[in-house]
Design a protein around this motif. Sequence first.
Motif, PDB file in Angstrom:
ATOM      1  N   GLY A 150      -4.744  -0.221  -1.514  1.00  0.00           N
ATOM      2  CA  GLY A 150      -4.928   0.793  -0.490  1.00  0.00           C
ATOM      3  C   GLY A 150      -5.852   1.894  -0.955  1.00  0.00           C
ATOM      4  O   GLY A 150      -6.087   2.078  -2.145  1.00  0.00           O
TER       5      GLY A 150
ATOM      6  N   THR B  97      -5.104   5.873  -3.664  1.00  0.00           N
ATOM      7  CA  THR B  97      -3.790   5.567  -4.233  1.00  0.00           C
ATOM      8  C   THR B  97      -3.407   6.661  -5.229  1.00  0.00           C
ATOM      9  O   THR B  97      -4.147   6.939  -6.165  1.00  0.00           O
TER      10      THR B  97
ATOM     11  N   SER C 272      -3.470   2.748   4.168  1.00  0.00           N
ATOM     12  CA  SER C 272      -3.046   1.385   3.887  1.00  0.00           C
ATOM     13  C   SER C 272      -4.157   0.378   4.148  1.00  0.00           C
ATOM     14  O   SER C 272      -4.913   0.487   5.113  1.00  0.00           O
TER      15      SER C 272
ATOM     16  N   SER D 257       0.834  -1.211   0.000  1.00  0.00           N
ATOM     17  CA  SER D 257       0.000   0.000   0.000  1.00  0.00           C
ATOM     18  C   SER D 257       0.866   1.258   0.000  1.00  0.00           C
ATOM     19  O   SER D 257       0.434   2.322   0.442  1.00  0.00           O
TER      20      SER D 257
END
Length: 418
Positions: free
Chosen positions: A202, A205, A169, A163
């Motif tokens: 994650g 992003t 995350s 992540s």
Amino acid sequence: MAKHYSALGLAPLSTAGSSVLGGGIDIATRRPVDPVTLVRPHAAARAARFFVEKFPGRSMYAVKANPSPDLLQILWDNGITHYDTASIAEVRLVKATLPDAVCCFMHPVKSEEAIAEAYFSHDVRTFSLDSLEELDKIVRATTQQDGVAATDLTLCVRLRVSSEYAKLSLGSKFGAGPAETKALLMATRQVADALGICFHVGSQTMSPDAYTNAMERVRAAIVDAAVTVDVIDVGGGFPSAYPGMTPPPLERFFETIHRAFESLPISYSAELWAEPGRALCAEYSSVVVRVERRRGTELYINDGAYGTLFDAAHIGWKYPVQLLREPESDARDMDFSFWGPTCDDLDYMAGPFPLPADTNTGDYFEIGMLGAYGVAMRTGFNGFGTGETVMVSDEPMLSVYLHDEAADEHRGSNVVKL
């Protein structure tokens, strides 16, 4: 930032049980005591069409981001036919709202009872897993009473991936590690009608490279297990715009994913899936709050950590804000933090949130981009949490779908009349 009142194009929200502000009464007259949620159906419709038309595969909405039945209907009406559900309650909700929708149960750890209800009562055929234990559970739960095992399952093995490019995350809780993947893929292939591999890079992003790296992990897993794969599901993570977070165009993410998908050693008829959540609903709603007290650079407001601002409090998420005042404030912006309405010290949003320096008790301001995980996280703690909902036709405060100067000008002239 400040803006003045005027028509937003308000219309009653049709959802049963919603409390509606109508009649075009402006804030100065109406002065709502509770937070007012503004919803923008056209923004959600635009996001859905964008994914349907431009993502090179199937887009299924991640319901957890915002489970509003009205939103589900908007997405359906604009081409989203598949829904990523993470609980049996979400499956029931989607099926009650959209009987013809396809639900995919993508939580890797489910109860056996939930799997059985999803399969036998709601026609769910797609399930994710990240362990042999979960695979056994799915097989047991979908076996007929006469002992005949299901032969129509699409089973997606979730891999653990990095992540590192995400603002939030999602790499710790779920996902099979490299040492587990081979045996799990081989065992799943034996019982699945269609074998899939999925992952999640994650939330929020900020670089397409996240998907490139994850796809390399997928490639290694396929080669190592020597199995035929029918579905590649790249999960969510597609970003929206927030203060201090301006992501690359979503088309770059799509192009990167498509190139990586085309290079994988998979079935010639393999499908590409994605599970956008935030990207489909972040621009759908915002909230108008009132300042109940000012203490230096701290504003006490009537929404907070136990309401729509959970992320602002607990993970430091920053949302765009703009003062609603007639006439507009000409004071320069300064940074504020917020206290929510409950008696809890955790009900604090550090920000900083820039508002005109003369913002004070009794003022109203709008907090934008709360369509994802905002209203969905609202609770009734301490007796707060209720509020009214209004449908509006202005543009969201930030957008990853509007790039032209005309749209920016329209957004800059937004005005509120509740």
